[in-house]
Design an enzyme around this catalytic site. Structure first.
Site, mmCIF file in Angstrom:
data_model
loop_
_atom_site.group_PDB
_atom_site.id
_atom_site.type_symbol
_atom_site.label_atom_id
_atom_site.label_comp_id
_atom_site.label_asym_id
_atom_site.label_seq_id
_atom_site.Cartn_x
_atom_site.Cartn_y
_atom_site.Cartn_z
ATOM 1 N N GLU A 46 3.245 55.437 -0.708
ATOM 2 C CA GLU A 46 4.404 56.183 -1.214
ATOM 3 C C GLU A 46 4.440 57.580 -0.597
ATOM 4 O O GLU A 46 3.419 58.271 -0.530
ATOM 5 C CB GLU A 46 4.279 56.264 -2.737
ATOM 6 C CG GLU A 46 5.379 56.992 -3.450
ATOM 7 C CD GLU A 46 5.168 56.992 -4.956
ATOM 8 O OE1 GLU A 46 6.091 57.425 -5.677
ATOM 9 O OE2 GLU A 46 4.084 56.563 -5.423
ATOM 10 N N LYS A 115 13.119 54.688 -5.371
ATOM 11 C CA LYS A 115 12.307 54.400 -6.556
ATOM 12 C C LYS A 115 13.188 54.391 -7.794
ATOM 13 O O LYS A 115 14.033 55.270 -7.980
ATOM 14 C CB LYS A 115 11.201 55.441 -6.680
ATOM 15 C CG LYS A 115 10.133 55.151 -7.724
ATOM 16 C CD LYS A 115 8.996 56.160 -7.587
ATOM 17 C CE LYS A 115 7.849 55.870 -8.529
ATOM 18 N NZ LYS A 115 6.722 56.819 -8.311
ATOM 19 N N TYR A 121 4.997 62.073 -17.044
ATOM 20 C CA TYR A 121 4.049 62.219 -18.146
ATOM 21 C C TYR A 121 2.686 62.502 -17.540
ATOM 22 O O TYR A 121 2.437 62.242 -16.356
ATOM 23 C CB TYR A 121 3.994 60.945 -18.984
ATOM 24 C CG TYR A 121 3.724 59.701 -18.184
ATOM 25 C CD1 TYR A 121 2.421 59.316 -17.868
ATOM 26 C CD2 TYR A 121 4.772 58.910 -17.698
ATOM 27 C CE1 TYR A 121 2.157 58.192 -17.111
ATOM 28 C CE2 TYR A 121 4.520 57.779 -16.938
ATOM 29 C CZ TYR A 121 3.213 57.420 -16.654
ATOM 30 O OH TYR A 121 2.963 56.303 -15.899
ATOM 31 N N CYS A 171 5.448 52.211 -6.710
ATOM 32 C CA CYS A 171 4.477 52.657 -7.708
ATOM 33 C C CYS A 171 4.882 52.376 -9.151
ATOM 34 O O CYS A 171 4.730 51.266 -9.638
ATOM 35 C CB CYS A 171 4.181 54.131 -7.503
ATOM 36 S SG CYS A 171 2.586 54.620 -8.243
ATOM 37 N N GLY A 350 -20.654 2.963 -23.246
ATOM 38 C CA GLY A 350 -21.505 2.228 -22.318
ATOM 39 C C GLY A 350 -22.318 3.208 -21.501
ATOM 40 O O GLY A 350 -21.766 3.990 -20.732
ATOM 41 N N GLY A 354 -25.959 6.884 -15.325
ATOM 42 C CA GLY A 354 -25.272 7.628 -14.276
ATOM 43 C C GLY A 354 -24.582 8.862 -14.833
ATOM 44 O O GLY A 354 -24.554 9.094 -16.054
ATOM 45 N N ASP A 356 -21.298 9.885 -14.984
ATOM 46 C CA ASP A 356 -20.079 9.804 -15.797
ATOM 47 C C ASP A 356 -20.365 9.383 -17.225
ATOM 48 O O ASP A 356 -19.844 9.973 -18.181
ATOM 49 C CB ASP A 356 -19.082 8.835 -15.159
ATOM 50 C CG ASP A 356 -18.468 9.394 -13.887
ATOM 51 O OD1 ASP A 356 -18.539 10.616 -13.682
ATOM 52 O OD2 ASP A 356 -17.919 8.601 -13.101
ATOM 53 N N SER A 622 4.068 2.028 -8.525
ATOM 54 C CA SER A 622 2.871 1.371 -8.001
ATOM 55 C C SER A 622 3.078 0.798 -6.605
ATOM 56 O O SER A 622 2.102 0.529 -5.898
ATOM 57 C CB SER A 622 2.441 0.235 -8.948
ATOM 58 O OG SER A 622 2.117 0.750 -10.216
#
Length: 637
Positions: A46, A115, A121, A171, A350, A354, A356, A622
């Protein structure tokens, strides 16, 4: 710009306060460096031609005239530079002074953006010198050009790359609740540049970082933020030259206090896909901001941004652990609700030894704890057959016992042999029937035990297997609730590892670590000297690669060409070009041919951004053909 990557840069040149000629020279040198680096969009700080902290010198005719002359010099010097640059300076228009971004390319002004929001402030006093942007843009003769658009909210569209649309704000415009960038994004801007002079105090950098990242996320855009640095007055403030480049909530690059160029690439194809998917932004939804055009020479962008080799897995331990905690909570809450709703007396899993099935039983255990039910309400069923090794069987038994689940062992080998006799199959033929008969027998056993116990069969198949169709139709493909259905294999491993090392059951550590060390296998073919003879990744390819392909195909809709390029960038040191291409084609073939399995999936909780549920995220016929994708992939050879 090939594949949608636009090289952008923040620049913080050297600065001498109120020395406009010097500042113009430094800006030009930075523009030239950006051009050499292939940058197409450059954002400078700026009021960079004068310095932001000039104070009441902004009232001085000499300074304002010096800024104008400096801009003329910069325009003349950049006639042969294609990079689109946003340069900051004060500009007097109709007896009002404005804090402006001058958008230039090839010695021409594309537009002037004043701008909008002036801070007044704390340490800021901009209303003392500057006027806010007028409500309406207008066309004015400026700097030898007959028509230059002056006004906030302009967008700049690339004629030969229509997806590339730029917008610029200054800004405080970002900090305001009604940022001009919001309107620009609605009018199509996908890259927003911010020319800033934000001073540094303790903690402000973190707030800026969050602000830029969140603005890019909210607006589905790239955001390039360049702040003033060394050379600004330190009478009362310090300017750290904070540079930030963000894309859709992710911070691509950042630097403070060093100055110079910060370069990265913004993926406008990715942003366009997300805007198309969400339908929340795009051309035609705004209020008709002024639009200027420019052109760029198209070229192949060198990638410097980081591409994660495992996009589903956070790389830092803290982030990874937090992701694991969240996924485990979501999955277990989903199962908790299903068990409550059905009044199930048991959860039947089950357990093969493994990864998973281990994750599925661990999630089931978490759900039982949420219900304040004993883990003995989990019926863990191990079903050894022709390919089961002692290692996996023993791990399954040990895991169930240490968890406190109710363990049942059902040897299915005789039942499968009887089935072979019934259908006339030669048990020495190790083809598809040999393998699938075992998977379907296991599912029948689980379903019948669940009926007997008044329970639910908990599915163990993960997202990666579903994408590849690496499951037996109406075998392990089927369950009553699939807790792993949206968890990819690369993440399954980290979830089990997290529970092993940081879970609440330290007694499970050793068995979980051994399960993690066991090769991934369906164990459907006879073992060789007691060892697993069937390794999944030897048959269908590394899950690391398939998860990479899955992420970019489903989440972002990228073409095979772009995905292959990203894979080379992220994984090219580990896998050769030929290997990457081979398994990518396998992915496409399997993904298309196996959709029929995904179209009848059981329910399961979505835990991440990629999910293949036919009821929600992924709806595909599908009988769709993969020819277009495979032809493009074949062309990469």
């Amino acid at each position: 710009m090939k594949d949608g990557f636009i090289p952008v840069a923040c620049g913080t040149p050297k600065l001498r306060l109120a020395d406009c000629a010097y500042n113009a020279e430094q800006a030009f040198e930075m523009m030239r460096s950006a051009e050499k680096a292939g940058v197409k969009v450059l954002v400078l700080p700026e009021l960079g031609l004068t310095g932001y902290s000039c104070g009441d010198l902004f009232y001085q005719e000499a300074l304002l005239r010096g800024a104008v002359e400096a801009l003329r010099t910069a325009l003349a010097a950049t006639r042969n530079l294609e990079v689109v640059t946003a340069l900051g300076m004060p500009l007097r228009i109709k007896n009002k002074l404005y804090n402006c971004a001058i958008i230039i390319q090839s010695g021409k002004i594309l537009g002037v953006v004043p701008k909008t929001h002036l801070p007044n402030y704390g340490e800021f006093y901009e209303k003392r010198w500057f006027a806010p942007a007028p409500r309406k843009a207008e066309s004015l003769p400026l700097f030898g050009q007959e028509f230059v658009t002056f006004g906030a909210g302009q967008v700049f569209r690339c004629e030969n790359i229509p997806e590339l649309v730029l917008g610029f704000e200054i800004c405080e415009d970002l900090w305001s609740p009604d940022s001009p960038s919001a309107q620009m994004a609605k009018d199509g801007a996908v890259i927003i540049g911010n020319l800033s002079a934000s001073n540094d105090v303790v903690g402000k950098d973190a707030y800026r970082r969050q602000l830029v990242s969140m603005q890019s996320a909210k607006l589905l855009c790239g955001y390039v933020y360049a702040s003033a640095g060394a050379g600004e007055s330190t009478s009362d403030l310090v300017f750290g030259g904070h540079q930030l480049i963000a894309e859709n909530g992710s911070l691509l690059a950042e630097r403070r206090f060093d100055g110079g160029l910060l370069i990265s690439e913004i993926d406008i194809q990715r942003l366009a896909h997300e805007r198309c998917r969400t339908q929340s932004l795009g051309k035609g939804t705004g209020n008709g901001s002024c639009e200027e055009t420019f052109t760029l020479t198209e070229s192949r962008t060198k990638l410097t941004r980081y591409i994660s080799p495992m996009p589903f897995v956070p790389e830092g331990k803290e982030d990874r652990d937090a992701r694991c905690q969240e996924i485990l909570l979501l999955a277990s809450l989903g199962l908790k609700r299903r068990l409550e709703h059905t009044g199930a007396k048991a959860a039947v899993v089950g357990l093969s030894g493994g990864l998973d099935s281990t994750l599925a039983v661990l999630i089931t255990g978490l759900a039982m704890k949420l219900l304040d039910r004993p883990l003995s309400d989990i019926i863990a069923v191990t079903m050894p057959c022709f390919g089961t090794t002692n290692r996996t069987k023993n791990n399954a038994v040990l895991l169930a016992e240490q968890m406190g689940a109710s363990l049942r062992t059902v040897d299915i080998s005789q039942a499968v042999r009887g089935h072979f006799r019934d259908i006339g199959h030669d048990p020495e033929d190790y083809g598809l029937v040999y393998e699938n008969a075992q998977a379907r027998e296991r599912t029948q056993v689980l379903m019948d035990i669940a009926n007997e116990a008044g329970g639910l069969v908990i599915g163990t198949g993960d997202l990666s297997e579903l994408a590849l169709g690496w499951c037996t139709y109406n075998g392990d493909h089927m369950s009553m609730y699939g807790v792993n259905a949206s968890i990819p294999k690369t993440l399954v491993r980290h979830l089990v590892g997290y529970l092993s090392r940081d879970g609440e059951e330290p007694e499970l550590h050793d068995v979980l670590e051994d399960i993690l060390d066991t090769p991934v296998s369906p164990e459907l073919l006879p073992a060789v000297q007691g060892e697993i003879s069937q390794r999944t990744e030897d048959l269908v390819g590394p899950y690391e690669l398939h998860d990479f392909f899955l992420y970019y195909v489903i989440r972002w809709g990228f073409s095979p060409t772009k995905i292959f390029r990203l894979a080379q960038h992220a994984l090219g040191r580990k896998y050769s070009r030929e290997v990457l291409l081979r398994w990518m084609k396998v992915f496409y073939r399997r993904f298309f041919s196996q959709q029929f399995k995904r179209n009848c999936l059981p329910d399961g909780p979505k835990v991440g951004t990629v999910c293949l549920s036919p009821r929600g995220d992924w709806r595909m016929p599908s009988d769709a053909q993969a020819a277009v994708w495979l032809a493009e992939a074949e062309g990469l050879r």
